[in-house]
Write an enzyme that holds these catalytic residues in place. Structure first.
Site, PDB file in Angstrom:
ATOM      1  N   SER A 106       0.786  -1.238   0.000  1.00  9.46           N
ATOM      2  CA  SER A 106       0.000   0.000   0.000  1.00  9.46           C
ATOM      3  C   SER A 106       0.815   1.284   0.000  1.00  9.46           C
ATOM      4  O   SER A 106       0.234   2.370  -0.041  1.00  9.46           O
ATOM      5  CB  SER A 106      -0.960   0.013   1.202  1.00  9.46           C
ATOM      6  OG  SER A 106      -2.038  -0.854   0.973  1.00  9.46           O
ATOM      7  N   LYS A 156       0.027   3.737  -2.698  1.00  7.86           N
ATOM      8  CA  LYS A 156      -1.033   4.753  -2.624  1.00  7.86           C
ATOM      9  C   LYS A 156      -0.514   6.178  -2.559  1.00  7.86           C
ATOM     10  O   LYS A 156      -1.267   7.116  -2.819  1.00  7.86           O
ATOM     11  CB  LYS A 156      -1.944   4.455  -1.433  1.00  7.86           C
ATOM     12  CG  LYS A 156      -2.743   3.161  -1.579  1.00  7.86           C
ATOM     13  CD  LYS A 156      -3.707   2.961  -0.413  1.00  7.86           C
ATOM     14  CE  LYS A 156      -4.608   1.755  -0.616  1.00  7.86           C
ATOM     15  NZ  LYS A 156      -3.965   0.487  -0.223  1.00  7.86           N
ATOM     16  N   SER A 169      -5.756   3.509   4.455  1.00  8.64           N
ATOM     17  CA  SER A 169      -5.233   2.644   3.392  1.00  8.64           C
ATOM     18  C   SER A 169      -6.355   1.899   2.673  1.00  8.64           C
ATOM     19  O   SER A 169      -6.250   0.695   2.386  1.00  8.64           O
ATOM     20  CB  SER A 169      -4.221   1.643   3.964  1.00  8.64           C
ATOM     21  OG  SER A 169      -3.382   1.154   2.952  1.00  8.64           O
ATOM     22  N   LYS A 216       3.375   6.576   4.849  1.00  5.58           N
ATOM     23  CA  LYS A 216       2.368   5.602   4.439  1.00  5.58           C
ATOM     24  C   LYS A 216       2.880   4.182   4.657  1.00  5.58           C
ATOM     25  O   LYS A 216       3.987   3.841   4.248  1.00  5.58           O
ATOM     26  CB  LYS A 216       2.029   5.800   2.955  1.00  5.58           C
ATOM     27  CG  LYS A 216       0.960   4.864   2.433  1.00  5.58           C
ATOM     28  CD  LYS A 216      -0.409   5.244   2.972  1.00  5.58           C
ATOM     29  CE  LYS A 216      -1.433   4.145   2.713  1.00  5.58           C
ATOM     30  NZ  LYS A 216      -1.220   2.948   3.580  1.00  5.58           N
TER      31      LYS A 216
END
Length: 349
Positions: free
Chosen positions: A65, A68, A120, A227
């Site tokens: 993720s 992203k 997320s 992130k």
């Protein structure tokens, strides 16, 4: 004779593998006394692109993720934050992690980006990709174009979420750091990743509470923002910023980690020790007489370098970096040949 030849061949092979797996540092770094579990990692100075620490930074791996952050970067360049988009039916079938968006619900791009970066949410990633390009496949093409434009050349995206895909998508710790450098130019994305909690709502009024997956936000001091990512194949990943004392934000990325919070704590420790290490580096490589000459030259150039005592301390380091910056040099605090050449006119005043 054959045994001796084989011996040197093995030594050569080992050296090739070692240099391939461990990128030669472009910057002197402190000795790392604690190991990290991540398969790949990097600590990068965004002002100079100098590698401060690395472990297999160019090895291609799934990004999970952390993908992203690129999704957010492309979306925010294509759609206004206040644009309202509708959730497609296909978003309901996206695997977790998700916030369970419902078909037909309408949200602002701003709120979907918050769900993407804080929780997320894969369904938010899919909804935004479809809103931008009609399909995730076409959106991924935009992601790849953007990646190339910022120098991330060992990166390939095939979806907006980072979910495993049979055709494969990958990046490197180095490329992730470059992507994060581009992301940092957008204050909305950067500030959103720093939020612990948030609530978004559909235009119908349904509310969704969000909680950030980045556990480092709950640790004191709050030095690491960014992130997270995880899949069974990718293991734990992270990309973001480390706030380093007297140096500003540094870019950090880890991939393939078994213990991400431990790894990030180790890298935080490295970032904190950079300034003292610069002083130690100068002390080792410069004589006391040379340091005193540097201090006098800095004074003559108009920079407060502390006492002219031949000791390279924090005040001398600060003055050195200010001098380097004023002369168009990399303000790294290391007195090398270029810095010496700029100081030379002031040495005998």
């Amino acid at each position: 004779m054959k045994t001796k030849t084989l011996y040197w061949f093995l030594i050569f092979a080992y050296a090739v593998v070692f240099l391939t797996e461990s990128t030669v540092q472009a910057y002197p770094v402190p000795i790392v006394t604690a190991s990290i579990s991540a398969q790949s990692a990097i600590l990068l100075d965004p002002r100079t692109n100098r590698v401060l620490y690395s472990k297999r930074p160019h090895r291609e791996r799934p990004a999970a993720s952390t993908t992203k952050v690129m999704t957010a970067l492309v979306v925010i360049q294509k759609l206004p934050l206040d644009r309202v988009v509708r959730v497609p039916k296909s978003a309901e079938y996206i695997p977790p992690s998700k916030v369970f968006l419902r078909m037909g619900e309408r949200y602002t791009v701003r709120d979907l980006l918050k769900a993407l970066l804080i929780n997320s949410a894969n369904d938010a990633a899919h909804t935004l990709a479809v809103a931008c390009s009609g399909t995730e496949a076409r959106f991924a093409q935009l992601m790849n174009v953007k990646a190339r434009s910022i120098g991330a050349r060992q990166t390939r995206f095939v979806n907006a979420s980072g979910l495993p895909n049979p055709t494969g998508q990958y990046t490197t710790a180095y490329d992730l750091a470059l992507i994060m450098k581009a992301v940092n130019k957008n204050s909305f994305i950067k500030s959103t990743m720093a939020q612990k909690y948030c609530t978004i709502k559909a235009l119908t009024g349904r509310r969704i509470n969000l909680r950030n997956h980045n556990k480092m936000l709950w640790r004191q001091p709050h030095n690491i923002q960014g992130k997270t990512g995880f899949t069974r194949k990718a293991l734990h990943c992270f990309v973001g910023n480390i706030s380093a004392p007297r140096r500003g934000d540094l870019l950090v990325a880890i991939m393939g980690s078994l213990s991400p919070w431990h790894d990030l704590t180790v890298l935080l420790g490295i970032s904190k020790s950079l300034a003292p290490f610069q002083m130690q580096f100068n002390k080792i490589n410069l004589s006391k007489k040379e340091v005193a000459e540097i201090q006098r030259a800095l004074w003559h150039a108009g920079f407060h370098a502390g006492r002219v005592d031949g000791i390279f301390g924090s005040q001398t380091l600060k003055a050195t970096k200010a001098f380097q910056k004023s002369r168009g040099l990399d303000p790294d605090g290391i007195v090398g040949s270029m810095t010496w050449s700029k100081l030379e006119p002031y040495l005998n005043r």
